[in-house]
Design a protein around this motif. Structure first.
Motif, mmCIF file in Angstrom:
data_model
loop_
_atom_site.group_PDB
_atom_site.id
_atom_site.type_symbol
_atom_site.label_atom_id
_atom_site.label_comp_id
_atom_site.label_asym_id
_atom_site.label_seq_id
_atom_site.Cartn_x
_atom_site.Cartn_y
_atom_site.Cartn_z
ATOM 1 N N ILE A 393 0.853 -1.188 0.000
ATOM 2 C CA ILE A 393 0.000 0.000 0.000
ATOM 3 C C ILE A 393 0.890 1.239 0.000
ATOM 4 O O ILE A 393 1.796 1.376 0.836
ATOM 5 N N VAL A 394 0.658 2.166 -0.912
ATOM 6 C CA VAL A 394 1.488 3.366 -1.059
ATOM 7 C C VAL A 394 0.720 4.643 -0.743
ATOM 8 O O VAL A 394 1.319 5.712 -0.681
ATOM 9 N N SER A 395 -0.600 4.568 -0.550
ATOM 10 C CA SER A 395 -1.384 5.761 -0.227
ATOM 11 C C SER A 395 -2.701 5.336 0.417
ATOM 12 O O SER A 395 -3.276 4.301 0.056
ATOM 13 N N VAL A 396 -3.173 6.158 1.383
ATOM 14 C CA VAL A 396 -4.441 5.897 2.068
ATOM 15 C C VAL A 396 -5.211 7.212 2.166
ATOM 16 O O VAL A 396 -4.628 8.304 2.156
ATOM 17 N N ARG A 397 -6.541 7.076 2.286
ATOM 18 C CA ARG A 397 -7.429 8.229 2.438
ATOM 19 C C ARG A 397 -8.527 7.902 3.444
ATOM 20 O O ARG A 397 -9.047 6.780 3.464
ATOM 21 N N ILE A 398 -8.868 8.927 4.235
ATOM 22 C CA ILE A 398 -10.036 8.864 5.118
ATOM 23 C C ILE A 398 -10.911 10.055 4.759
ATOM 24 O O ILE A 398 -10.588 11.220 5.085
ATOM 25 N N THR A 399 -11.989 9.794 4.073
ATOM 26 C CA THR A 399 -12.901 10.828 3.590
ATOM 27 C C THR A 399 -14.093 10.906 4.526
ATOM 28 O O THR A 399 -14.753 9.890 4.794
ATOM 29 N N GLN A 400 -14.405 12.128 4.980
ATOM 30 C CA GLN A 400 -15.524 12.322 5.903
ATOM 31 C C GLN A 400 -16.525 13.287 5.276
ATOM 32 O O GLN A 400 -16.179 14.431 4.938
ATOM 33 N N GLN A 401 -17.728 12.788 5.127
ATOM 34 C CA GLN A 401 -18.805 13.515 4.448
ATOM 35 C C GLN A 401 -19.900 13.840 5.456
ATOM 36 O O GLN A 401 -20.439 12.969 6.138
ATOM 37 N N LEU A 402 -20.207 15.135 5.555
ATOM 38 C CA LEU A 402 -21.206 15.592 6.519
ATOM 39 C C LEU A 402 -22.614 15.399 5.941
ATOM 40 O O LEU A 402 -22.880 15.747 4.789
ATOM 41 N N LEU A 403 -23.503 14.853 6.737
ATOM 42 C CA LEU A 403 -24.868 14.559 6.294
ATOM 43 C C LEU A 403 -25.872 15.492 6.961
ATOM 44 O O LEU A 403 -25.608 16.062 7.994
#
Length: 403
Positions: A393-403
């Motif tokens: 694994i060379v890259s990670v993301r944590i995406t947070q979307q407001l509802l």
């Protein structure tokens, strides 16, 4: 008769002097014959050079005559040296100074030639270059060939600037224990250029969705175990290290990745427009905590779109929330004080009325936090990019979307 005799005597004296003047000079003394074609060399005495401002050291004092042994049978005590001897000054007009040492018989002042100062000292300019920014280093290298050869040939300068601008404190004894690997077939100068030329992942893909971003910092991964969390707290139990982390993400909002490429990782925070979704209460923007290996942007397969992000799982937090936070940890250093600086969120998050995001990083972890307006929940998505289908694994993301 007397006057005539006196005249004759004076006349005889003058006549003798005149005759002596008319005699030819005596011949010079005989000299040995010289060889033809040879020039005679004669030594001329050189005049003695005297400097009116300086006087040579004084001549040696004659030794004192010691009395006979019979005249002084008792042993003599050694006299005190201080206050009884002087050293003459080499400059005329200055007073002599006292010294407690024995007078030197004769002192010779030998002038030593000194090497002139050289402006092109590699060690000096290498130390100066450590305080310059990358753009200043490039401008300095463009001045002449000597600086270009020094700055582009000395890779340690760019390595120092790389760690300095990422705020990685390598002088910490705890950090020295971590392994700082050398780049894979890369130079530190290329890594610095790709890390600080204002490029990010959304420049290569989905540039229309990107709003703004800022650099958080760098952290080290000396192992292949990375922990991702959608909150600023560690899970009660360590998530299982399985190939499918969807269950642990949906249940605890955290996952453990065991095939991460070791090295230096760079963390960024992005504000992105929300893609088309099925939630009617979406506010239209989302924040992304992205961490990548420092050599990701040098790979051709990443630039041409061959490598894609894969979904690891989603975590939904129901109900109103005051803030939205995410963190990435080096799993093998969970119990170090650096992790405590991240988990103590009250010491670094902003006040409740301030809605601007804020991030914090240590040499082995990184986190971000944003205060939220009244909402109905938060959706966190976990993504990862691999070197190959089953590669590191060379890259990670944590995406947070407001509802």
């Amino acid at each position: 008769m007397r006057p005539c005799f006196a005249r004759t005597r004076h006349l005889t004296q003058y006549m003798g002097k005149a005759i002596s003047l008319l005699r030819p000079p005596p011949p010079p003394p005989e000299q040995p014959p010289r060889a033809s074609g040879m020039m005679e060399l004669r030594k001329r005495p050189r005049p003695r050079l005297l400097d009116p401002d300086f006087v040579s050291s004084p001549p040696p004092t004659p030794p004192r005559k010691r009395p006979a042994a019979a005249a002084d049978p008792a042993p003599r005590k050694r006299a005190k040296l201080c206050g009884s001897y002087y050293i003459g000054s080499p400059v005329v007009g200055l007073q002599p100074t006292r010294c407690c040492r024995l007078p030197v018989a004769r002192v010779s002042f030998i002038p030593r030639s000194r090497v002139p100062f050289n402006w092109y000292e590699p060690d000096m300019w290498t130390e100066v270059a450590k305080y310059l920014h990358g753009a200043d280093l490039v401008h300095l290298a463009a001045t002449c060939h000597w600086f270009r050869h020094l700055l582009f040939g000395e890779d340690s300068i760019w390595c120092y600037a790389f760690f300095r601008d990422l705020s990685l404190r390598t002088d910490d004894p705890r950090i020295l224990k971590l392994l700082i690997p050398r780049p894979y077939h890369r130079s530190w100068r290329l890594l610095y250029v790709n890390a600080f030329n204002n490029t990010h992942a959304y420049c290569f893909r989905q540039p229309k969705k990107h709003i703004e971003w800022f650099r958080i910092g760098g952290f080290l991964m000396d192992t292949s175990r990375m922990l991702l969390t959608a909150t600023l707290a560690l899970p009660r139990g360590m998530p299982p290290a399985d190939e499918n982390p969807r269950f642990s993400i949906s249940l605890t909002g955290a996952c453990l990745l065991t095939n991460v490429r070791p090295g230096i990782w760079i963390a960024d925070m992005h504000m992105v427009r929300c893609p088309v979704c099925n939630f009617k209460k979406c506010k239209g923007t989302m924040q992304v905590l992205e961490a990548r290996h420092c050599e990701l942007y040098l790979e051709k397969k990443f630039k041409d779109g061959t490598w894609e992000y894969e979904d690891l799982g989603n975590h939904f937090s129901d109900g109103p929330l005051d803030n939205a936070g995410a963190a990435i940890f080096n799993c093998d250093h969970i119990h170090t004080p650096h992790i405590g600086n991240i988990l103590n969120a009250k010491s670094w998050i902003r006040e409740r009325s301030n809605l601007l995001p804020r991030a914090r990083f240590t040499p082995i972890a990184v986190a971000m936090n944003s205060n939220l307006k009244p909402n109905h929940g938060l959706l966190s998505k976990f993504k990862a990019m691999r070197y190959s289908k089953d590669g590191e694994i060379v890259s990670v993301r944590i995406t947070q979307q407001l509802l």
